[in-house]
Structure formats: C-alpha cells, structure tokens
Design an enzyme around this catalytic site. Sequence first.
Site, PDB file in Angstrom:
ATOM      1  CE  LYS A 155      42.630  33.205  22.345  1.00 55.63           C
ATOM      2  NZ  LYS A 155      41.666  34.752  22.648  1.00 55.63           N
ATOM      3  N   GLY A 202      38.943  36.821  38.196  1.00 54.26           N
ATOM      4  CA  GLY A 202      39.776  37.351  36.998  1.00 54.26           C
ATOM      5  C   GLY A 202      40.683  38.202  37.878  1.00 54.26           C
ATOM      6  CG  ASN A 221      45.599  42.632  30.000  1.00 53.57           C
ATOM      7  OD1 ASN A 221      44.722  42.641  29.756  1.00 53.57           O
ATOM      8  ND2 ASN A 221      46.859  42.801  29.984  1.00 53.57           N
ATOM      9  CE1 TYR A 269      44.783  47.219  38.885  1.00 52.19           C
ATOM     10  CE2 TYR A 269      46.362  46.726  36.642  1.00 52.19           C
ATOM     11  CZ  TYR A 269      45.944  47.710  37.951  1.00 52.19           C
ATOM     12  OH  TYR A 269      46.397  48.588  37.925  1.00 52.19           O
TER      13      TYR A 269
END
Length: 413
Positions: A105, A215, A218, A221
């Site tokens: 990450k 949230g 990306n 939604y």
Amino acid sequence: MYEDALKRLDSIVKKAQTAAKMTFPKEAIDILRYPRRVHSVNFSVRTSKGLQVVNAYRVQHNDALGPTKGGLRFHPSVDLEEVKALAFWMTFKNALLGLPFGGAKGGIAIDAKSYTVQDIELISREFMRQMHPYLGPRRDIPAPDMYTNAQIMGYMADEYYKITGEILPAVITGKPLGIGGSEGRSYSTALGGYHVLKEACSRLSLPGRRVVIQGFGNAGYHMARLLQEDGYTIIAVADSKGAVCHEKGIDVASLHAHKTEHGSVLGFSDASEIRLDDLLKIKTDVLILAALQDAITVRNVADVDARLIVELANGPITFAADEVLHQKGTIVLPDLLANAGGVTVSYFEWVQNLSGEVWDEQVVLTKLKARMLHVLEHLWDAYVDKYQLDFRTSAYLKALTTLATAQKERGWY
Ligand code: NAD
C-alpha cells in the site's frame, strides 16, 4: 492501526485452534507480523501554494505469493502505521482471492482537495520519480485508492515510462481505458461487494432492503447506484462534509449530480441533513462502510443498528468493536472479501497488459462475479458452516493457509 491489525491476527490464530482445531506454524505467523520493506520519502514540489514538502510512503508487506500489489491514497492524515496496516490487509486479501500477488500500500500525506489539477500532476510525477526503483510489473504494482483516480495512475505510468524508457502498462492498474486500463475497473470494488452482499442476503434469507451508506466516492457511489438499480432503498448517505437522509429513499443519480456540482452531499434538496455521527445510528437492514478506517470503534458501536454490514472501506471496524458486533449478532462481510472486486479487476488489467490482450466489459464482469462468488461459497462451506465461524475469521483462515504454504514452499521457514 497496525497494532490493532496484529491483535486481530493473534485472536484469529487462537480462534482457529479452539473452534476449528487448525494450527499454523509460529514461524509463518511471525513472518507476517513484519512488513518486508518500508519506503518512506520526503520530497519538495513547487505548487500553486508555493514550495511544499510532501511525505510519502510505500510499504511492501509480504511477497510470498508474487509481486506486491495495493492502492495508493492521498490523505492529510496518512502516516506509516496506517500504510503498514493497509499493506498487511492487502497481503491477506490477495491470498484470499487466490491472486498471484503479495500485499502493498502507498500513501501521500496531502489534502488533495486543496491543490490544483496541475499541482496533483506534479506531486504524482515526483512520487513516481522517488519510488520507481521499488516499483514494476514484477515488483510492486500500485492502483487507485482514496482521493486518487485513473488520471493520477495515468500520470504515474507516464512518468515510469519516461524514467525506464520502456512502455510497461502493467506497472500500475486502474489506468484510464485509453492507455491500458481495464473495462469495469472503475466500478469493480462496488460490484464485487454487491455480488457478495446479494448472495449473503439470499443464503441468509435476509429480507430487508433499507440501506445506509457512509462514503460517496468511487466505492460508495457505485454501490449506491447498483443497489438502487436492484430495487434497494437508499435512506441515508454521508461524505466527509456531512450526511443526508430521506426515509422514502434518495435518488442516487440526482445526489451524485449534486455532489459533482457542489463538492458534497450537503445542500441536496430532496433529503434532510443529519449530523455525520447520527448516520450510523439509523436502524437499517444494510450498512455500507465506504469511507475511512476506524468508522466503528468501541466509542460508537453500541449505537449501530444494522442487520448486515458490508466493509467496502479497508479496516472500518476496529478489532474491539468487531467483537461487540459479533456478540450483538450483526453479520459483517469483511473488507478482505467485500472490497476485493477492485484488486481482482486490477489483476485482470495486469494480465491483459502483460499478454497484450484487451477483454470486453462482459468478459471482465463475468470473471469478476465468478471469482467473488467462488470465494464466498468456499468460505461458507469450508469454514462458516463447518466450524460455525464468522466471515472475517473464515477469510483470515483461508488466507493464512495459503500464505503459510507459500512461505514454506519458498523456504522461508
Ligand atoms: P474516494 O476518495 O473515491 O471516496 C471517499 C469517500 O469517503 C468520499 O465521498 C469522502 O467524502 C468520504 N469520506 C471521507 N471521510 C469521511 C467521513 N469521515 N465520513 C463520511 N464520509 C467520508 O475513495 P474510494 O476509492 O471510494 O475509497 C473508499 C474506501 O474504499 C477506502 O477505505 C478505500 O481504501 C476502500 N477501497 C477502495 C478501492 C477502490 O478501488 N477505489 C478498493 C478497495 C478498497
């Protein structure tokens, strides 16, 4: 965060012994306790705000299964502990999904919203200049995460090509379609979670269709969109600035258009505003966590009134809060599985880039659904039903088995 991740690992190893009579070699677990490589850089960039010194990290947690893979986020609170924890979870997620990747990450500690598009391009390119020796299609492959997107992956890929003199699209995934991105990648995280959620509701015979979503980027939604298209009622949505609620349902397309124009869900005329903290208190059938880590902690877990929680975010429920939810009987579809659609289609992108093939959207979507459901069904039959375990423990046990074997076969212990 990293300490919390290790506490959870220890608890899962113990549960494996008591509930499933499964043991893992101590050496295999010890190796997983430490990230193999940690890269931390500080660089300066001349932005529209003047000279900025930027702190950035890339952690390659474990590469027993293959080159490391994991997203790259822009967030002002990013620090090494956070990136270590996120890389740790990627190791387990990739193992669970059967992908030939280790876990990594990255994070850049900036408030992306406060910079111009040109500033973001400069910062993205400079990050690649600093990190390129450690990245590559057979080394470590970044992808988008919070506040990063396909265009940013495009800048970074381009910078990598300039430095190396080779066009190697497999160095980064989540790229724009025109430069080797994959069909379906932009909404794959949500779609993978959607398949898992649908299958779980059907096998558990959960009838409710009321959904709360934390949230609205990306992951959040696209999940809201997919669920509404399927007849679910989205009763409340939050982003970083606030939350809105409507008992009869929020029209996702209109809310998305509003957020695109105004930068937040706040001010949306077809719903009432509620306090961010109150979102998680709403009684709901499904709660989608699609924002940051540590959304549910011991501080607020008692207020959570959801039948089923889907972790699209990474690490949104702390170890201690998770235990409380388990006692309450709340079903949690854990991040390792629920948000793995993103890395799965990233893997498909990497395969296409390396082979020179371009797959149709339908091919990608069919392969994604098959893999998500295959993993879920395996967990259900081999762990959840067999040993009466929760999904998170089951996911870790499957991943640990794969990782312990690979580490042994590499001769690491
Ligand atoms: P994003 O940047 O597109 O969206 C993040 C959203 O979260 C935004 O709407 C933002 O306003 C909201 N948010 C931030 N802080 C919040 C808060 N305190 N309360 C409520 N909302 C808040 O990011 P994304 O790609 O959708 O990622 C969201 C989560 O999903 C992250 O945890 C990420 O690691 C995880 N994830 C993303 C992907 C992917 O492919 N994008 C893959 C796997 C996991």
